[in-house]
Design a protein around this motif. Structure first.
Motif, PDB file in Angstrom:
ATOM      1  N   TRP A  74       0.799  -1.168   0.052  1.00 30.45           N
ATOM      2  CA  TRP A  74      -0.099  -0.062   0.021  1.00 30.45           C
ATOM      3  C   TRP A  74       0.977   1.173  -0.003  1.00 30.45           C
ATOM      4  O   TRP A  74       0.706   2.126  -0.894  1.00 30.45           O
ATOM      5  CB  TRP A  74      -0.776   0.125   1.090  1.00 30.45           C
ATOM      6  N   ILE A  75       1.726   1.334   1.205  1.00 37.88           N
ATOM      7  CA  ILE A  75       2.654   2.581   0.854  1.00 37.88           C
ATOM      8  C   ILE A  75       3.929   1.910   0.910  1.00 37.88           C
ATOM      9  O   ILE A  75       4.758   1.694   2.205  1.00 37.88           O
ATOM     10  CB  ILE A  75       2.539   3.638   2.232  1.00 37.88           C
ATOM     11  N   GLN A  77       6.896   2.642   0.596  1.00 34.87           N
ATOM     12  CA  GLN A  77       8.036   3.396   1.017  1.00 34.87           C
ATOM     13  C   GLN A  77       8.161   3.192   2.511  1.00 34.87           C
ATOM     14  O   GLN A  77       9.287   3.074   3.021  1.00 34.87           O
ATOM     15  CB  GLN A  77       7.764   5.121   0.946  1.00 34.87           C
ATOM     16  N   PHE A  78       7.123   2.806   3.293  1.00 30.19           N
ATOM     17  CA  PHE A  78       7.202   2.576   4.882  1.00 30.19           C
ATOM     18  C   PHE A  78       6.985   1.186   5.045  1.00 30.19           C
ATOM     19  O   PHE A  78       6.928   0.690   6.157  1.00 30.19           O
ATOM     20  CB  PHE A  78       6.072   3.346   5.310  1.00 30.19           C
ATOM     21  N   ILE A  80       4.123  -0.344   4.538  1.00 29.12           N
ATOM     22  CA  ILE A  80       3.067  -0.897   4.907  1.00 29.12           C
ATOM     23  C   ILE A  80       2.175  -1.238   3.850  1.00 29.12           C
ATOM     24  O   ILE A  80       2.116  -0.934   2.785  1.00 29.12           O
ATOM     25  CB  ILE A  80       2.419   0.758   5.312  1.00 29.12           C
ATOM     26  N   PHE A 140      -0.289  -0.713  10.920  1.00 27.56           N
ATOM     27  CA  PHE A 140      -0.824   0.612  10.421  1.00 27.56           C
ATOM     28  C   PHE A 140      -2.267   0.650   9.959  1.00 27.56           C
ATOM     29  O   PHE A 140      -3.119   1.377  10.472  1.00 27.56           O
ATOM     30  CB  PHE A 140       0.132   1.099   9.126  1.00 27.56           C
ATOM     31  N   TYR A 143      -4.619   0.388  12.799  1.00 21.59           N
ATOM     32  CA  TYR A 143      -4.713   1.966  13.322  1.00 21.59           C
ATOM     33  C   TYR A 143      -5.626   2.882  12.740  1.00 21.59           C
ATOM     34  O   TYR A 143      -6.407   3.540  13.060  1.00 21.59           O
ATOM     35  CB  TYR A 143      -3.191   2.595  13.542  1.00 21.59           C
ATOM     36  N   ILE A 144      -5.385   2.476  11.211  1.00 17.99           N
ATOM     37  CA  ILE A 144      -6.320   3.467  10.407  1.00 17.99           C
ATOM     38  C   ILE A 144      -7.789   3.020  10.853  1.00 17.99           C
ATOM     39  O   ILE A 144      -8.623   3.956  10.889  1.00 17.99           O
ATOM     40  CB  ILE A 144      -6.058   3.317   8.796  1.00 17.99           C
ATOM     41  N   LEU A 184      -0.275   5.097  18.834  1.00 22.04           N
ATOM     42  CA  LEU A 184       0.615   5.624  17.577  1.00 22.04           C
ATOM     43  C   LEU A 184       1.966   5.749  17.844  1.00 22.04           C
ATOM     44  O   LEU A 184       2.968   5.236  17.002  1.00 22.04           O
ATOM     45  CB  LEU A 184       0.098   6.874  17.049  1.00 22.04           C
ATOM     46  N   VAL A 185       2.481   6.599  18.767  1.00 25.66           N
ATOM     47  CA  VAL A 185       4.022   6.722  19.291  1.00 25.66           C
ATOM     48  C   VAL A 185       4.470   5.325  19.387  1.00 25.66           C
ATOM     49  O   VAL A 185       5.584   4.969  18.869  1.00 25.66           O
ATOM     50  CB  VAL A 185       4.134   7.564  20.620  1.00 25.66           C
ATOM     51  N   LEU A 188       5.269   3.517  16.203  1.00 32.56           N
ATOM     52  CA  LEU A 188       6.218   4.006  15.490  1.00 32.56           C
ATOM     53  C   LEU A 188       7.448   3.462  16.201  1.00 32.56           C
ATOM     54  O   LEU A 188       8.439   2.748  15.544  1.00 32.56           O
ATOM     55  CB  LEU A 188       6.266   5.575  15.606  1.00 32.56           C
ATOM     56  N   ALA A 189       7.540   3.499  17.368  1.00 36.67           N
ATOM     57  CA  ALA A 189       8.735   2.934  18.071  1.00 36.67           C
ATOM     58  C   ALA A 189       8.820   1.379  17.873  1.00 36.67           C
ATOM     59  O   ALA A 189       9.892   1.043  17.592  1.00 36.67           O
ATOM     60  CB  ALA A 189       8.624   3.042  19.927  1.00 36.67           C
ATOM     61  N   PHE A 192      10.483   0.997  14.282  1.00 34.91           N
ATOM     62  CA  PHE A 192      11.799   1.396  13.985  1.00 34.91           C
ATOM     63  C   PHE A 192      12.642   0.317  14.655  1.00 34.91           C
ATOM     64  O   PHE A 192      13.680   0.195  14.337  1.00 34.91           O
ATOM     65  CB  PHE A 192      12.170   2.893  14.607  1.00 34.91           C
ATOM     66  N   TYR A 201      11.795  -2.491   6.838  1.00 34.08           N
ATOM     67  CA  TYR A 201      10.517  -1.858   7.094  1.00 34.08           C
ATOM     68  C   TYR A 201       9.407  -2.132   7.068  1.00 34.08           C
ATOM     69  O   TYR A 201       8.761  -2.515   5.885  1.00 34.08           O
ATOM     70  CB  TYR A 201      10.449  -0.290   6.576  1.00 34.08           C
TER      71      TYR A 201
ATOM     72  N   PRO B 393      -7.082   9.656  10.266  1.00 33.10           N
ATOM     73  CA  PRO B 393      -7.231   9.067   9.294  1.00 33.10           C
ATOM     74  C   PRO B 393      -8.615   9.176   8.750  1.00 33.10           C
ATOM     75  O   PRO B 393      -9.412   9.277   9.259  1.00 33.10           O
ATOM     76  CB  PRO B 393      -6.773   7.557   9.382  1.00 33.10           C
ATOM     77  N   PHE B 398      -3.364  13.016   8.368  1.00 33.41           N
ATOM     78  CA  PHE B 398      -2.808  12.081   9.228  1.00 33.41           C
ATOM     79  C   PHE B 398      -1.543  11.500   8.783  1.00 33.41           C
ATOM     80  O   PHE B 398      -0.809  11.277   9.527  1.00 33.41           O
ATOM     81  CB  PHE B 398      -3.765  11.126   9.146  1.00 33.41           C
ATOM     82  N   VAL B 409      10.322   9.718  16.414  1.00 29.61           N
ATOM     83  CA  VAL B 409      10.623   8.676  16.832  1.00 29.61           C
ATOM     84  C   VAL B 409      12.087   7.804  16.565  1.00 29.61           C
ATOM     85  O   VAL B 409      12.965   7.581  17.389  1.00 29.61           O
ATOM     86  CB  VAL B 409       9.437   7.787  16.863  1.00 29.61           C
ATOM     87  N   ILE B 414      11.863  10.477  21.496  1.00 29.18           N
ATOM     88  CA  ILE B 414      10.083   9.984  21.791  1.00 29.18           C
ATOM     89  C   ILE B 414       9.204  11.000  22.549  1.00 29.18           C
ATOM     90  O   ILE B 414       7.993  11.230  22.256  1.00 29.18           O
ATOM     91  CB  ILE B 414      10.367   8.711  22.720  1.00 29.18           C
ATOM     92  N   ALA B 417       7.598  13.260  20.224  1.00 30.16           N
ATOM     93  CA  ALA B 417       6.536  12.642  19.530  1.00 30.16           C
ATOM     94  C   ALA B 417       5.497  12.463  20.516  1.00 30.16           C
ATOM     95  O   ALA B 417       4.308  12.790  20.219  1.00 30.16           O
ATOM     96  CB  ALA B 417       6.938  11.279  19.200  1.00 30.16           C
ATOM     97  N   VAL B 421       1.778  14.230  19.754  1.00 28.11           N
ATOM     98  CA  VAL B 421       0.483  13.464  19.654  1.00 28.11           C
ATOM     99  C   VAL B 421      -0.423  13.978  20.793  1.00 28.11           C
ATOM    100  O   VAL B 421      -1.695  14.106  20.538  1.00 28.11           O
ATOM    101  CB  VAL B 421       0.669  12.028  19.621  1.00 28.11           C
ATOM    102  N   GLY B 476       1.786   7.121  -1.755  1.00 27.28           N
ATOM    103  CA  GLY B 476       3.143   6.917  -2.249  1.00 27.28           C
ATOM    104  C   GLY B 476       3.914   7.633  -3.225  1.00 27.28           C
ATOM    105  O   GLY B 476       4.966   7.834  -3.055  1.00 27.28           O
ATOM    106  N   LEU B 479       5.296  10.650  -1.508  1.00 29.70           N
ATOM    107  CA  LEU B 479       6.145  10.507  -0.688  1.00 29.70           C
ATOM    108  C   LEU B 479       7.422  10.158  -1.548  1.00 29.70           C
ATOM    109  O   LEU B 479       8.681  10.918  -1.051  1.00 29.70           O
ATOM    110  CB  LEU B 479       5.883   9.117   0.055  1.00 29.70           C
TER     111      LEU B 479
END
Lengths: 523, 491
Positions: A74-75, A77-78, A80, A140, A143-144, A184-185, A188-189, A192, A201, B393, B398, B409, B414, B417, B421, B476, B479
């Protein structure tokens, strides 16, 4: 049942986006004809339900793997992806969602008069989010969908709600949003961290499950995820938005909120927080179990003193969801299966309770217990149904609630017997507040009869209550087919979480205290 | 010193590097001239003429592409980075001009100088985004600012307009002075204003010991802080936004911010690493304070324009998060966010402009009562833009926030971030408050009747909505574009 293979390979995607397509079509329908709009929405939700049935029938209960999966970048680059799938944990929640939606829509036929079109659009959007949450196997994407649910519900409460609807809607939104942004944070943690370890990724859950996350990190991430889910469940002490939201929401909104939205929280624990962070899960088990037990008893005690039937049912949810959490955090087969089954049971019985409250509220425009009394004489069929649902809710043997609560206590007894002792008192309290309410509302001397304008359930109301009653009996008498579908998944789940917990702690010294493990506090 | 050779091919290359700017300037002059000869009922042509100029410039930007063209011995560079920001700025400009078609009559902005000022300002923005010499950046800054000062006070019969313009002008002049002084100090410390040379000198902390250089960088940052309205240099923002004709507010919030951030990102990416121990914590604190102050101040406002003004301060804070992160990902996130922000903010102002009958009182939040159900399309659009601003979203807002906070992050910030948020959770309150008025409140008396948007206006709104949704669902391509443009910066 044979379905075309092409349909079946895309079935989950169809299930997610069919309501969206329905909402899109609704947007262009003229808003004058409310009746047609209701029929159309009912049709969409019924088709959705019919389409979900083959998933159930073709679901292979012998494997723990995700089924009917679909994976599309889907994305990229990430890293995802649009990854969906269903397993023994999410199967019944998916079914519950598609099953309860037509019922909720049917309940609005007389209740929703203003802005029918917008109401139905939001209901369908809500279904997109709910189905998506249960089917997403990408963090992800999860979350959406998780956030997608907020906006339609916010509107449902804020526009079609009662007196204090604005307060309730804003409170609902901000509470649940604050919880989820911290998640969400943490997402992300985690993302990564996964990159650091594997060099890839990705937000795919199956990949993230394999990570061995350092215990300290697990602790904080569990808290962040847990907070989001605890708000949603809601666990004591994060439950304060729930009574407001329930009381102010229109009946259909309350039904969906109780039956499905709250389950997103417990499901989140089960799908994400527990398997991703097993060490933290085991270590915080006493804490979560404690909160669950407090929730059970506190919810029950507060429910006992409510004057408003809807608020009473709302607090009973806090209590019942405490049971679910207790079962999930038993971390064994019985506890988790009981927890999942109890999610379904709660969806059915509490959904039915809210529908029942809705039925008498539509006629009498009051929900105060003291305004009623002895209405059994004028609405016998309603009384019969409502009593049955009440019995289901308090866990009378032979009905669905009993099976779930029994399994939960069986499971929890193995890990924390003391908690079960206290939780069991919650069952008694439940009997007290529910039966006492029924007694005051349904039985006794008929008062206020002329003011309440009560008439018995009509055909439409019987039509939507009947399937719920059917399942109340079915799960109560013969829960086997429900449990067998989840056996393989839950078995593997329990094994994996225990194994991961063991291996993660292999290097830790025996008898290490939590303070030492997480905060480096050593004597 | 680097010698400046005279070479005709060099001159041609220089002209090529500023071809879009040249097109804009020519259009601006043409518009100004045409205004003299056009009859009153033919003035509508001016707007379309300007729009054509902007689109031609946009076309030229894409003809030049992302290949690197260094003009005027390194004063200005046309590259992927410049292309990205040219796209943002020119799209914002095109959207605003599109809205002005058929709208300017009502707003009293149907004048040649109005369009000409917008075009001039846009030229400045492009120069600022592409400047690779501190002097060029300053030149761009002034070229963009002076027309904007005038535009803010364009409706000179309104008190708020005069107040806003004066405040903006005075504080803007201060900001520019700070920036110029900073540049002077940097020159004093290094003997050059060319960014590539400065990078060469400061890399690896080569200039970190020079207090003159550090002071120069600090003052440079202050100058930027004024322009992008970072705390505590944000005071002018609400007044200027409120006083300006809403078209100009939309333009300022999207384009000026993008251009100023373009130069800031360039400086931050290239020069800050050399002084990062000193400047890192400052940026961190600026980011947190800016978003917090912006959000908290927005909570109590009743004028929707002011709400969006404070929200724009908060958004500057979010974008700073990307700069604090300081790596490629952070800058890409900032770029992406600026693009989304331009579309969602112009969209939001665009809808509000239709609903409000007049400037000032027209933007009282109470006027929004009952709009949502009576005018479902307008209601849905404004809700979409607000939801995107709030970072929920499936909108571009978003993805933008996700991108920014992921950069934080990734680089270990942290807490930044988390504060980010939580801030965005707080901002939900005031964005939703607008929605509450539109949908949840029963109107007292008549519901305001919004204007019916002319064709161009409706087109611009649809474009904003489409971009916000597309960036939220299939980001995409953009980005990748953001990624490549940041990479071209480091070449």
């Amino acid at each position: 049942m044979t379905a075309s293979p092409n349909l079946m390979s895309n079935i989950l995607t169809i299930l997610i986006f069919l309501p969206l397509a329905g909402a899109f079509v609704l947007f262009f329908l003229p808003k004058e004809n409310g009746r047609a709009i209701k029929h159309f929405t009912l049709l969409v939700t019924l088709v959705e339900f019919v389409l979900s049935v083959p998933v159930l029938l073709n679901f292979d209960g012998a494997t723990a793997a995700m089924q009917f999966t679909q994976k599309v970048p889907w994305i990229p680059q990430f890293g995802i992806g649009y990854n969906v799938g269903v397993d023994g944990i999410s199967l019944w929640l998916l079914m519950l969602t598609t099953f309860i939606m037509p019922i909720a829509i049917l309940s609005t036929y007389a209740a929703v008069e203003k802005h029918v079109k917008e109401f139905m659009i939001f209901m369908l959007l809500l279904e997109v989010g709910m189905v998506g949450v249960f089917l997403a196997i990408d963090l992800f994407l999860f979350y959406i969908f998780w956030e997608l649910v907020l906006i339609p519900m916010y509107f449902l409460i804020g526009v079609w709600g009662g007196e204090r609807r604005i307060y309730a809607a804003v409170k609902f939104f901000i509470y649940t949003f604050v919880g989820s942004v911290l998640m969400l944070v943490a997402i992300l943690a985690l993302y990564f961290y996964n990159y650091k370890v594997t060099g890839v990724y990705t937000t795919e859950l199956s990949a993230l499950y394999n990570l061995n996350i350092p215990v300290k990190m697990q602790f904080w991430m569990f808290l962040a995820f847990g907070l989001a889910f605890a708000f949603k469940v809601p666990m004591f002490p994060f439950h304060t938005w729930l009574p407001d939201a329930h009381v102010e929401a229109p009946t259909a909104g309350s039904v969906i909120l109780a039956a499905v939205l709250l389950k997103m929280g417990t499901y989140g624990f089960l799908r994400l927080a527990m398997p991703l962070f097993p060490v933290a899960t085991f270590d915080l088990m006493p804490f979560v179990t404690g909160l669950a037990v407090i929730g059970i008893i506190y919810g029950a005690l507060v429910a006992m003193v409510q004057k408003d039937i809807k608020k009473l049912v709302a607090y009973s949810s806090v209590s019942h969801l405490g049971f679910v959490m207790l079962g999930l955090f038993a971390l064994n087969l019985q506890g988790i299966e009981g927890g999942i089954l109890q999610m379904i049971n709660h969806g059915i019985s509490t959904g039915a309770l809210f529908l029942g409250v809705g039925i008498i509220y539509e006629r009498s425009h009051t929900r105060q217990i003291s305004d009623f009394g002895g209405i059994a004489k004028i609405v016998p069929l309603f009384t019969l149904t409502f009593m049955l649902v009440t019995f289901s809710s308090i866990g009378l043997p032979g009905l669905n609630g009993f099976v779930g609560e029994f399994l939960i206590m069986l499971g929890a007894f193995k890990t924390s017997p003391i908690a079960v002792v206290f939780a069991a008192s919650g069952v008694i309290f439940a009997a007290v507040y529910m039966l006492w309410m029924c007694q005051r509302v349904l039985f006794g001397k008929l008062t206020n009869a002329h003011k309440l304008h009560l008439t018995d359930m009509n055909f439409r109301e019987i039509a939507y209550m009947a399937p719920l009653v059917l399942f109340i009996f079915w799960i109560g008498v013969y829960p086997d087919p429900f449990l067998r579908k989840m056996d393989a998944t839950v078995n593997a789940y329990v094994q994996q979480i225990h194994a991961k917990h063991q291996s993660a702690l292999a290097a830790s010294p025996a008898g290490e205290t939590l303070l030492a493990r997480y905060f480096d506090v050593r004597k | 010193m680097i010698a400046i050779p005279f070479d005709s091919s060099q001159v041609m290359q220089g002209i090529a590097s500023i071809a879009p700017e040249a097109i804009l300037v020519c259009t601006a002059i043409t518009v100004l001239m045409a205004d003299l000869f056009l009859a009153e009922d033919g003035k509508w042509l001016l707007c379309w003429l300007s729009l054509a100029g902007v689109l031609a410039a946009l076309g030229e930007v894409y003809l030049l592409g992302s290949s690197r063209i260094v003009g005027f011995s390194g004063m200005i560079t046309s590259d992927g980075f410049g292309m990205f920001f040219s796209t943002v700025v020119l799209s914002a400009c095109a959207l605003v001009l599109l809205m002005a078609t058929g709208w300017s009559e009502r707003a009293g902005t149907q004048k040649g100088e109005f369009y000409s000022l917008i075009l001039m300002s846009t030229t400045g923005m492009l120069i600022m985004a592409k400047g690779t010499d501190l002097m060029t950046i300053f030149l761009g800054l002034e070229t963009l600012s002076i027309p904007i000062y005038v535009l803010v006070g364009f409706q000179r019969s309104r008190m708020t307009a005069i107040e806003g313009a004066l405040k903006y002008f005075l504080l803007g002049a201060f900001g520019a002075a700070f920036m110029l002084y900073g540049m002077a100090l940097i020159y004093a410390a290094t003997g050059t204003t060319k960014i590539p040379v400065l990078v060469y000198m400061s890399v690896g902390g080569g200039m970190a010991g020079s207090s003159l250089f550090l002071a120069g960088m600090g003052l440079l940052l202050v100058g930027f802080a004024f322009k992008v309205s970072l705390f505590p240099f944000h005071m002018w923002t609400p007044d200027a936004y409120e006083g300006a004709p809403t078209l100009v507010t939309a333009f300022m919030s999207a384009a000026v911010k993008a251009a100023a951030f373009a130069a800031l990102v360039r400086v931050a990416m290239l020069l800050f690493p050399g002084v990062s121990p000193a400047i890192g914590p400052v940026l961190w604190v600026l980011a947190v304070l800016t978003m917090t102050v912006g959000n908290i101040s927005a909570l109590g406002q009743n004028n929707v324009k002011r709400i969006l003004a404070y929200s724009s301060i908060a958004h500057a804070g979010y974008i700073m998060v990307g700069l604090v992160a300081g790596d490629l990902l952070g800058s890409q996130a900032a770029l992406f966010y600026l693009l989304v922000y331009a579309f969602m903010n112009i969209g939001a102002f665009g809808v509000l402009m239709l609903i409000s009958q007049k400037e000032d009182d027209g933007y009282d939040i109470h006027n929004l009562r009952g709009i949502g159900f009576k005018y479902p399309v307008l209601g849905a659009l404004l809700t979409l833009f607000l939801v995107s601003l709030a970072g929920i979203p499936p909108t571009g807002g978003f993805i933008g926030k996700f991108y920014l906070f992921s950069a934080a992050v990734k680089n270990g910030y942290i807490w930044l971030a988390i504060l980010g948020v939580l801030n965005s959770a707080a901002s939900i309150y005031y964005y939703l408050r607008i929605v509450v008025y539109m949908y949840f409140m029963t109107p007292e008396g008549e519901v305001v009747t919004p204007h019916t948007p002319p064709f161009g206006y409706a087109l611009a709104l649809c474009a904003c909505a489409a971009v916000v949704l597309v960036l939220g669902m299939i980001p995409g391509a953009v980005l990748t574009m953001a990624e490549q443009s940041v990479l071209s910066l480091l070449m």
